[in-house]
Design a protein around this motif. Structure first.
Motif, PDB file in Angstrom:
ATOM      1  N   SER A   1      24.444   9.818  -1.044  1.00 27.68           N
ATOM      2  CA  SER A   1      24.240   9.162   0.259  1.00 27.68           C
ATOM      3  C   SER A   1      22.804   9.355   0.750  1.00 27.68           C
ATOM      4  N   GLU A   2      22.174  10.463   0.386  1.00 30.17           N
ATOM      5  CA  GLU A   2      20.770  10.659   0.776  1.00 30.17           C
ATOM      6  C   GLU A   2      19.874   9.678   0.020  1.00 30.17           C
ATOM      7  N   ILE A   3      20.214   9.443  -1.245  1.00 24.70           N
ATOM      8  CA  ILE A   3      19.440   8.464  -2.021  1.00 24.70           C
ATOM      9  C   ILE A   3      19.619   7.072  -1.421  1.00 24.70           C
ATOM     10  N   ASP A   4      20.857   6.759  -1.016  1.00 28.35           N
ATOM     11  CA  ASP A   4      21.103   5.464  -0.346  1.00 28.35           C
ATOM     12  C   ASP A   4      20.204   5.328   0.875  1.00 28.35           C
ATOM     13  N   GLU A   5      20.111   6.405   1.640  1.00 26.46           N
ATOM     14  CA  GLU A   5      19.301   6.390   2.866  1.00 26.46           C
ATOM     15  C   GLU A   5      17.818   6.124   2.527  1.00 26.46           C
ATOM     16  N   ILE A   6      17.336   6.759   1.458  1.00 23.46           N
ATOM     17  CA  ILE A   6      15.933   6.588   1.059  1.00 23.46           C
ATOM     18  C   ILE A   6      15.683   5.153   0.575  1.00 23.46           C
ATOM     19  N   VAL A   7      16.607   4.667  -0.248  1.00 21.71           N
ATOM     20  CA  VAL A   7      16.445   3.306  -0.776  1.00 21.71           C
ATOM     21  C   VAL A   7      16.509   2.291   0.370  1.00 21.71           C
ATOM     22  N   ASP A   8      17.406   2.515   1.346  1.00 16.49           N
ATOM     23  CA  ASP A   8      17.479   1.645   2.532  1.00 16.49           C
ATOM     24  C   ASP A   8      16.143   1.599   3.249  1.00 16.49           C
ATOM     25  N   ALA A   9      15.553   2.786   3.436  1.00 16.17           N
ATOM     26  CA  ALA A   9      14.288   2.857   4.177  1.00 16.17           C
ATOM     27  C   ALA A   9      13.168   2.131   3.415  1.00 16.17           C
ATOM     28  N   ILE A  10      13.154   2.280   2.083  1.00 15.79           N
ATOM     29  CA  ILE A  10      12.119   1.592   1.288  1.00 15.79           C
ATOM     30  C   ILE A  10      12.320   0.073   1.388  1.00 15.79           C
ATOM     31  N   LYS A  11      13.586  -0.335   1.327  1.00 13.84           N
ATOM     32  CA  LYS A  11      13.908  -1.772   1.440  1.00 13.84           C
ATOM     33  C   LYS A  11      13.429  -2.307   2.794  1.00 13.84           C
ATOM     34  N   MET A  12      13.648  -1.544   3.852  1.00 10.21           N
ATOM     35  CA  MET A  12      13.227  -1.976   5.186  1.00 10.21           C
ATOM     36  C   MET A  12      11.710  -2.116   5.265  1.00 10.21           C
ATOM     37  N   PHE A  13      11.005  -1.189   4.636  1.00  3.81           N
ATOM     38  CA  PHE A  13       9.538  -1.272   4.605  1.00  3.81           C
ATOM     39  C   PHE A  13       9.102  -2.599   3.967  1.00  3.81           C
ATOM     40  N   TYR A  14       9.706  -2.927   2.845  1.00  2.00           N
ATOM     41  CA  TYR A  14       9.309  -4.161   2.163  1.00  2.00           C
ATOM     42  C   TYR A  14       9.744  -5.396   2.948  1.00  2.00           C
ATOM     43  N   ASP A  15      10.946  -5.352   3.553  1.00  2.17           N
ATOM     44  CA  ASP A  15      11.402  -6.501   4.344  1.00  2.17           C
ATOM     45  C   ASP A  15      10.447  -6.762   5.488  1.00  2.17           C
ATOM     46  N   GLU A  16      10.014  -5.700   6.160  1.00  6.44           N
ATOM     47  CA  GLU A  16       9.102  -5.863   7.294  1.00  6.44           C
ATOM     48  C   GLU A  16       7.734  -6.335   6.813  1.00  6.44           C
ATOM     49  N   GLY A  17       7.332  -5.860   5.657  1.00 13.23           N
ATOM     50  CA  GLY A  17       6.039  -6.243   5.110  1.00 13.23           C
ATOM     51  C   GLY A  17       5.977  -7.707   4.719  1.00 13.23           C
ATOM     52  N   VAL A  18       7.118  -8.206   4.218  1.00 10.27           N
ATOM     53  CA  VAL A  18       7.166  -9.580   3.734  1.00 10.27           C
ATOM     54  C   VAL A  18       7.166 -10.575   4.900  1.00 10.27           C
ATOM     55  N   LYS A  19       7.714 -10.106   6.047  1.00 10.53           N
ATOM     56  CA  LYS A  19       7.840 -10.980   7.222  1.00 10.53           C
ATOM     57  C   LYS A  19       6.509 -11.529   7.721  1.00 10.53           C
TER      58      LYS A  19
ATOM     59  N   LYS B   1       0.841  -1.196   0.000  1.00 12.44           N
ATOM     60  CA  LYS B   1       0.000   0.000   0.000  1.00 12.44           C
ATOM     61  C   LYS B   1       0.874   1.243   0.000  1.00 12.44           C
ATOM     62  N   ARG B   2       0.606   2.109  -0.981  1.00 15.51           N
ATOM     63  CA  ARG B   2       1.352   3.357  -1.117  1.00 15.51           C
ATOM     64  C   ARG B   2       1.307   4.186   0.165  1.00 15.51           C
ATOM     65  N   ASP B   3       0.112   4.339   0.746  1.00 15.02           N
ATOM     66  CA  ASP B   3      -0.008   5.199   1.925  1.00 15.02           C
ATOM     67  C   ASP B   3       0.805   4.666   3.101  1.00 15.02           C
ATOM     68  N   GLU B   4       0.896   3.333   3.190  1.00 16.07           N
ATOM     69  CA  GLU B   4       1.695   2.741   4.279  1.00 16.07           C
ATOM     70  C   GLU B   4       3.180   3.016   4.069  1.00 16.07           C
ATOM     71  N   LEU B   5       3.621   2.927   2.807  1.00 15.07           N
ATOM     72  CA  LEU B   5       5.030   3.253   2.525  1.00 15.07           C
ATOM     73  C   LEU B   5       5.299   4.733   2.824  1.00 15.07           C
ATOM     74  N   GLN B   6       4.365   5.580   2.428  1.00 14.19           N
ATOM     75  CA  GLN B   6       4.558   7.014   2.669  1.00 14.19           C
ATOM     76  C   GLN B   6       4.658   7.311   4.178  1.00 14.19           C
ATOM     77  N   ASP B   7       3.783   6.676   4.961  1.00 14.92           N
ATOM     78  CA  ASP B   7       3.820   6.824   6.418  1.00 14.92           C
ATOM     79  C   ASP B   7       5.151   6.378   6.990  1.00 14.92           C
ATOM     80  N   TYR B   8       5.569   5.215   6.519  1.00 18.39           N
ATOM     81  CA  TYR B   8       6.818   4.617   6.987  1.00 18.39           C
ATOM     82  C   TYR B   8       7.993   5.567   6.710  1.00 18.39           C
TER      83      TYR B   8
END
Ligand SMILES: *Cc1c(COP(=O)(O)O)cnc(C)c1O
Length: 385
Positions: A367-385, A304-311
């Motif tokens: 490095s800011e892009i790395d930080e954003i991509v890391d955060a998106i990856k974490m959202f998906y990792d937690e979602g998949v769990k 869900k887009r809104d959940e990613l945005q919140d995260y």
């Protein structure tokens, strides 16, 4: 983190911008100073058209184009259903009727097949006269002008290129804002080439249209300001804004455009390698060059887009939804229901649920892009769990 590092942009260019602004103040030529005509020449030359007329904002620029073509009651103007409100607002404001057309899922720009279907259905209904297509270059990528031009020729329609987001973009070697019979842009601060307030411009190769627009934007002036030969508006670019844009121009062309493209590529590479197909990346077509007004991903089901945005918000990363509502769902256009032939607009509705624009600007660090991509990856990792 800023969504579009405007503070960093100012800091990096402070000296030139400050002296340009103070020169205007010292000369007190706040309206129609020489900087305005100098800017117009520079921009016309850059875009590769004969005439550039600056005005008060990008919305007025669109309105001035419709005024110059005398578009009004009884005329149909085709507008993508997924765009900023202005692109359709100006049509209703001119008393013509906007016909909303669905867009392409990958580029988010007008779907040329559905455009032709929409034109045919207006002709079939026989109530309105098709007059123009407002093609929007959404997020910085020019629309498919080869196909749009073929359709415009076939049905004898004008093309109005809404290049509010695409100044600096191109197809092949030809620049955005040169594809319309009239093209427009906006210098709103967050746009690719922004000033320090509101501003806009109209571009055309047609001298008659250019003269008409120069008249309309200064109270329908004739040979001079106090000779008024038609009803117009007051829509000028302030000298201070022209001075800011002149001061920013070289940096925009030589640094900001290449850099923002480098960063967008970096974003896409990182997102692709870390997330695979979980998010859809912005698609820039072969031979097209975006000015990256936005870097917009699509969050695919079942996420869900809104959940990613919140995260991301909780992780200190600002994002925006451009746009949460398609044109046909705006209350302001409710009056059109039942009046005009409509087509299914499912892609634009789907986009409104899935798109998320991530921070981008030429002044970001990788490095800011790395930080954003890391955060998106974490959202998906937690979602998949
Ligand atoms: C910003 C924008 C406009 C309007 O520009 P303003 O300068 O804010 O009036 C029009 N069309 C599109 C696609 C835009 O993004």
């Amino acid at each position: 983190m800023e969504f579009r590092s405007l503070k960093k942009q100012y800091k990096a260019n402070k000296d030139t911008i400050d002296s340009a602004i103070f020169e205007v103040i010292a000369n007190t030529n706040f309206i129609s100073g020489t900087q305005v005509s100098k800017l117009e020449e520079k921009l016309a030359d850059y875009v590769g058209v004969k005439h550039c007329i600056t005005c008060a904002n990008g919305t007025d620029a669109l309105t001035l184009a419709l005024m110059a073509w005398n578009i009004g009651i009884g005329d149909a103007v085709f507008v993508p259903n997924f765009t900023f409100f202005s692109s359709g607002e100006v049509v209703s404001f001119s008393k013509a009727t906007p016909i909303f057309v669905d867009v392409d899922y990958d580029t988010c720009n007008i779907d040329v097949n559905k455009l032709e279907i929409a034109i045919e259905s207006v002709l079939m209904a026989g109530k309105l006269k098709p007059k123009a297509i407002i093609a929007v270059d959404l997020f910085g990528q020019p629309a498919d002008y080869k196909s749009i031009r073929a359709i415009a020729d076939k049905y004898e329609l004008f093309i109005l290129e809404d290049g509010a987001q695409s100044f600096g973009g191109q197809i092949g070697n030809r620049k955005a804002c040169s594809y319309g019979d009239i093209s427009t842009t906006s210098f709103f601060p967050m746009k690719p080439f922004g000033c320090f307030g509101d501003g806009g411009a109209v571009f055309t190769d047609d001298e008659c249209l250019a003269n008409l627009i120069r008249s309309y934007c200064v109270h329908g002036k004739g040979s001079m300001k106090y000779d008024n030969i038609r009803i117009g508006v007051n829509s000028r670019l302030d000298t201070i804004q022209a001075a800011v844009l002149l001061a920013k121009f070289d940096t925009f062309v030589n640094f900001e455009l290449p850099r923002v493209n480098e960063l967008a590529n970096y974003y896409s590479k990182s997102l692709k390698s870390r997330l695979g197909n979980l998010v859809s990346l912005p698609l820039i077509k072969e031979g097209y060059f975006s000015s990256w007004a936005q870097y917009t991903i699509k969050v695919e089901e079942p996420f869900k887009r809104d959940e990613l945005q919140d995260y991301l918000r909780k992780s200190g990363i600002p994002t925006f939804v451009y746009y949460p509502k398609p044109m046909d769902s705006q209350q302001a256009f409710a009056y059109l229901q039942g009046m005009v032939p409509t087509q299914k607009l499912e892609i634009s509705h789907e986009l409104c649920d899935r798109v998320l624009s991530l921070p981008i600007s030429p002044y970001m660090e990788k490095s800011e892009i790395d930080e954003i991509v890391d955060a998106i990856k974490m959202f998906y990792d937690e979602g998949v769990k």
